[in-house]
Design an enzyme around this catalytic site. Structure first.
Site, mmCIF file in Angstrom:
data_model
loop_
_atom_site.group_PDB
_atom_site.id
_atom_site.type_symbol
_atom_site.label_atom_id
_atom_site.label_comp_id
_atom_site.label_asym_id
_atom_site.label_seq_id
_atom_site.Cartn_x
_atom_site.Cartn_y
_atom_site.Cartn_z
ATOM 1 N N CYS A 102 -44.417 69.898 -6.254
ATOM 2 C CA CYS A 102 -43.029 70.360 -6.144
ATOM 3 C C CYS A 102 -42.900 71.683 -5.404
ATOM 4 C CB CYS A 102 -42.407 70.507 -7.528
ATOM 5 S SG CYS A 102 -42.709 69.109 -8.624
ATOM 6 N N HIS A 139 -34.321 65.873 -8.344
ATOM 7 C CA HIS A 139 -35.581 66.484 -7.924
ATOM 8 C C HIS A 139 -36.118 65.746 -6.701
ATOM 9 C CE1 HIS A 139 -39.257 68.536 -7.819
ATOM 10 N NE2 HIS A 139 -39.532 68.624 -9.105
ATOM 11 N N HIS A 155 -36.553 76.550 -10.625
ATOM 12 C CA HIS A 155 -37.034 75.189 -10.386
ATOM 13 C C HIS A 155 -36.192 74.209 -11.203
ATOM 14 C CE1 HIS A 155 -39.821 72.309 -8.872
ATOM 15 N NE2 HIS A 155 -40.288 71.967 -10.054
#
Length: 454
Positions: free
Chosen positions: A103, A299, A261
């Site tokens: 990520c 995401h 995040h």
């Protein structure tokens, strides 16, 4: 032919074309001023191109009783986004690559781009990523590790929170830092153009922001490979320390904010909020604004921090930090003594915030943070380093750039996109299209030569 390409590569072509339209300067102008080997492209995916035109088709072929296409394997590779930009959009022969870090991938590429310009190996860098992970196999994988927000769990949570529970509220499926049950998969392609100051001013490029710091660190020894560790404390602390030096303690405390995040999982809400809260406490920040764009977009894996960066640029344009729209309050186990998790849009003058922090926490201990400085502060520093004449010349060129960008945006808003896809265009062959001496390499079609002298 684009219909035979994995979705992420189609997104690359469209996204990079849009970036060049927003750039407002014809790419040929860069080629007139920059050697071919001083342009770099760093872009790609984290999981890979897994639909049936990429790795997915290759993996599924035997089970389906069919044959793998000759394109499945190469099109599935994680760096193929950069390859497509080089081969079909820019005709780039400079440095290329892609640093994969789950990520945190976009920030890894951003760090590589920043360092390439600082060490002089590149003057222009395309930094980006494209990921389209919504495929059955990838969904199954994330579901197996209990990472996803699913309908059954959503209904149970809605009932616990006294919300209507006759059907899943998909608009609130991802609830970063609130009572939550998992993340939502997203798809995205984001690209930015980095260049050194001298070139930006010479071209009349619009300066949207500057990349002041990017830090990336691992977690050290671990138990579960997907579990959080210490690396993200290090990355964020380094970036905040840099902001304190560059902006001053007062500005850090009052004129910066965080794009967390914020995946929407229970593990993230406690681990990341503790990181943010501890760093805020150490640097004397009392009510640090924090938002999480995944509440809107889901995401997008490799591109997640690119989504954050684009949103940051939007805040400096519109003066709005978007709220975490899917929550009304934080969960009880969230650390927030020194944080202000935004449940309402925060509206200020567009240039109020001097800096913004991007944060990324990835599987395997892939942690990264970045400090992005706003256009107002960035240009105030540039003014100290250039003459009045140089700045006046820049403003004159910038006016033409603004007109080009405005014209592009007006056309794009009507659906008239200028998509670039140069298949079989001016293909260079080693036997005929270059001249090599001990001093330089001259490529057909390029004004500047590649210098071989040290």
């Amino acid at each position: 032919s684009s219909r035979q390409h994995p979705k992420a590569l189609q997104m690359t072509v469209f996204g990079m074309s849009d970036t060049l339209g927003q750039f407002g300067i014809d790419w040929s102008e860069i080629l007139k001023k920059v050697s071919p080997d001083q342009i770099a492209v760093f872009s790609g995916a984290a999981i890979g191109n897994m639909d049936h035109f990429g790795f997915g088709g290759m993996m599924q072929s035997r089970m389906k009783g069919s044959r793998s296409s000759s394109k499945n394997l190469p099109f599935g590779l994680v760096e193929m986004s950069a390859d497509f930009i080089n081969a079909y959009i820019l005709g780039n022969v400079g440095r290329t690559g892609h640093v994969v870090g789950a990520c945190a991938t976009f920030l890894f590429n951003l760090q590589l781009g920043k360092e390439s310009i600082e060490n002089g190996s590149a003057r222009v860098v395309i930094v980006g990523g494209a990921e389209a992970p919504i495929t059955p196999e990838i969904i199954d994988g994330f579901f197996a590790i209990s990472a996803l927000s699913d309908d059954k769990s959503m209904l149970e949570l809605q009932s616990q929170l006294n919300e209507p529970s006759n059907k899943p509220n998909q608009r609130k499926a991802c609830r970063p830092f609130g009572d939550n049950i998992g993340m939502v998969m997203g798809e995205s392609a984001q690209f930015v153009i980095l260049m050194d100051e001298d070139l930006a001013l010479e071209l009349g490029a619009k300066i949207y922001a500057s990349v002041q710091a990017v830090a990336s660190h691992a977690d050290g020894f671990k138990s579960s490979i997907s579990g959080p560790g210490v690396g993200n404390y290090i990355t964020l602390a380094k970036c905040v320390a840099e902001a304190s030096q560059q902006l001053g303690s007062k500005s850090l405390k009052n004129e910066t904010y965080v794009h967390a995040h914020g995946t929407g999982t229970p593990a993230n809400r406690t681990s990341e909020s503790h990181i943010l809260d501890e760093i805020a406490k150490v640097f004397g920040i009392k009510s640090w604004p924090v938002t999480a764009i995944k509440s809107y977009l889901g995401h997008s894996m490799a591109v997640a921090a690119g989504d954050q960066l684009t949103c940051v640029l939007g805040t400096w344009n519109k003066g709005i930090i978007p709220r975490i729209h899917s929550i009304t309050e934080t969960a009880e186990d969230v650390f927030d003594d020194n944080l202000n998790f935004l449940t309402k849009d925060k509206v200020e003058d567009p240039n109020f915030y001097k800096g913004a922090f991007l944060n990324a926490k990835g599987f395997g201990g892939n942690n990264a943070s970045a400090l992005i400085l706003g256009p107002d502060f960035t240009f105030s520093q540039i003014k100290k380093r250039y003459t009045k004449k140089a700045l006046k010349d820049y403003e004159r060129k910038l006016e033409n750039t603004r007109k080009s960008v405005l014209e592009y945006n007006e056309n794009a808003s009507k659906g008239a996109y200028n998509t670039i896809y140069k298949f079989n265009h001016e293909v260079l062959e080693g036997m005929h299209d270059l001249e090599i001496t001990k001093e330089k390499i001259k490529l057909k079609g390029y004004k500047k030569s590649i210098n071989l002298k040290s």
